[in-house]
Design a protein around this motif. Structure first.
Motif, PDB file in Angstrom:
ATOM      1  N   LEU A  76      -0.865  -0.551   2.131  1.00 12.29           N
ATOM      2  CA  LEU A  76      -0.936   0.104   3.435  1.00 12.29           C
ATOM      3  C   LEU A  76      -1.033   1.620   3.293  1.00 12.29           C
ATOM      4  O   LEU A  76      -1.784   2.275   4.025  1.00 12.29           O
ATOM      5  N   ALA A  77      -0.274   2.185   2.352  1.00  9.67           N
ATOM      6  CA  ALA A  77      -0.315   3.635   2.149  1.00  9.67           C
ATOM      7  C   ALA A  77      -1.701   4.087   1.688  1.00  9.67           C
ATOM      8  O   ALA A  77      -2.215   5.123   2.138  1.00  9.67           O
ATOM      9  N   GLU A  78      -2.310   3.311   0.797  1.00 14.41           N
ATOM     10  CA  GLU A  78      -3.664   3.642   0.330  1.00 14.41           C
ATOM     11  C   GLU A  78      -4.675   3.506   1.463  1.00 14.41           C
ATOM     12  O   GLU A  78      -5.562   4.343   1.637  1.00 14.41           O
ATOM     13  N   GLY A 105      -4.044   9.760   5.015  1.00 10.87           N
ATOM     14  CA  GLY A 105      -4.598  10.762   5.909  1.00 10.87           C
ATOM     15  C   GLY A 105      -4.539  10.399   7.374  1.00 10.87           C
ATOM     16  O   GLY A 105      -4.955  11.184   8.229  1.00 10.87           O
ATOM     17  N   GLU A 106      -4.004   9.227   7.703  1.00 10.74           N
ATOM     18  CA  GLU A 106      -3.985   8.782   9.101  1.00 10.74           C
ATOM     19  C   GLU A 106      -2.643   9.000   9.789  1.00 10.74           C
ATOM     20  O   GLU A 106      -2.510   8.775  10.983  1.00 10.74           O
ATOM     21  N   ASP A 136       7.491  10.489   3.478  1.00 10.48           N
ATOM     22  CA  ASP A 136       8.722   9.871   2.976  1.00 10.48           C
ATOM     23  C   ASP A 136       8.632   8.349   2.911  1.00 10.48           C
ATOM     24  O   ASP A 136       9.616   7.683   2.586  1.00 10.48           O
ATOM     25  N   PHE A 137       7.476   7.812   3.236  1.00  8.04           N
ATOM     26  CA  PHE A 137       7.299   6.362   3.315  1.00  8.04           C
ATOM     27  C   PHE A 137       7.635   5.676   1.989  1.00  8.04           C
ATOM     28  O   PHE A 137       8.446   4.744   1.940  1.00  8.04           O
ATOM     29  N   ALA A 138       7.044   6.152   0.900  1.00 11.31           N
ATOM     30  CA  ALA A 138       7.249   5.526  -0.413  1.00 11.31           C
ATOM     31  C   ALA A 138       8.705   5.630  -0.856  1.00 11.31           C
ATOM     32  O   ALA A 138       9.246   4.695  -1.458  1.00 11.31           O
ATOM     33  N   GLU A 139       9.352   6.755  -0.545  1.00  7.96           N
ATOM     34  CA  GLU A 139      10.747   6.941  -0.959  1.00  7.96           C
ATOM     35  C   GLU A 139      11.666   5.958  -0.239  1.00  7.96           C
ATOM     36  O   GLU A 139      12.576   5.384  -0.845  1.00  7.96           O
ATOM     37  N   GLU A 167       3.346   3.852  14.581  1.00  4.53           N
ATOM     38  CA  GLU A 167       2.496   4.960  15.020  1.00  4.53           C
ATOM     39  C   GLU A 167       1.090   4.842  14.436  1.00  4.53           C
ATOM     40  O   GLU A 167       0.087   4.992  15.146  1.00  4.53           O
ATOM     41  N   ILE A 168       1.011   4.580  13.140  1.00  7.70           N
ATOM     42  CA  ILE A 168      -0.305   4.496  12.502  1.00  7.70           C
ATOM     43  C   ILE A 168      -1.045   3.244  12.966  1.00  7.70           C
ATOM     44  O   ILE A 168      -2.255   3.279  13.218  1.00  7.70           O
TER      45      ILE A 168
END
Length: 230
Positions: free
Chosen positions: A139-141, A145-146, A151-154, A205-206
């Motif tokens: 999801l992060a990949e 940029g969106e 702090d998501f990965a942490e 949000e995303i």
């Protein structure tokens, strides 16, 4: 009279399970997948609170009994104290830690369930079968940029590492479990719920931004229709 009625109403509302999710997460857009997640979070928050209260009440009752000596069986005073002390120790260590660990493990599971709903592209089946960290990486990949993923990965790593550490500690089959100095307590469970809420807010949000240009989707993204307030 009005003040008393208001106080009684607040006390009654406090008993509703769904109210317990509000300090951590409240779905802004009311899409089905996030409403379901919010219900899971509410259940976890309710369970966290009730287990903590029950352990506190039981330890207080046993401590009072210990001081009074009413538990002692004549001729078996030392043994009676030993049994009570062992019960106190188990409550204040094993029971608290298992209660906190259950919240952390279940929080990770609730998050994986939410991510599975979001991983809905034709090629995502293999990712839905993957673990928490891999789902988050995909999801992060995909969303780079969106949105705010600073702090998501942490947060994901914090939850994953403690979930795994708790499981290893219970089954005691890993050397890492012996080296882990974490105390699985109410504070750690509370932090897990807080981080879970932050992660969910980021995802929502995303996800909303991605769905809006596409319009409604019957399976992933239909907003819950709110009844008009009369």
């Amino acid at each position: 009279m009005v003040e008393a009625t208001s106080g009684q109403h607040e006390s009654a509302v406090d008993q509703y399970v769904l109210e317990h999710s509000e300090p951590y997460f409240f779905s802004r857009y009311g899409r089905v997948e996030f409403i379901v997640f919010e219900q899971h979070l509410a259940s976890l928050a309710w369970l966290h609170r009730k287990v903590g209260e029950a352990v506190d009440q039981e330890t207080t009752a046993l401590s009072t009994l210990r001081k009074s000596g009413e538990h002692r069986v004549p001729g078996w005073e030392a043994e009676s104290d030993m049994v009570l002390d062992d019960s106190l120790s188990v409550l204040d260590t094993d029971t608290r830690q298992i209660g906190a660990g259950i919240i952390i493990v279940s929080a990770a599971a609730a998050l994986e369930a939410l991510m599975n709903e979001i991983l809905c592209e034709p090629t995502d089946r293999r990712f839905r079968k993957a673990g928490l960290a891999r789902k988050a990486e995909v999801l992060a990949e995909r969303w780079q940029g969106e949105g705010d993923l600073a702090d998501f990965a942490e947060h994901i790593s914090w939850l994953k590492v403690r979930r795994n550490a708790f499981a290893h500690r219970l089954i005691a089959d890993d050397d890492d479990s012996k080296q882990c100095s974490w105390i699985f307590d109410d504070d750690m469970a509370e932090e897990a719920l807080e981080r879970l809420g932050v992660i969910a807010e980021t995802l929502e949000e995303i996800w909303e931004q991605r769905l809006r240009p596409q319009g409604s989707d019957a399976t992933h993204g239909d907003a819950v229709q709110q009844a008009p307030v009369s």
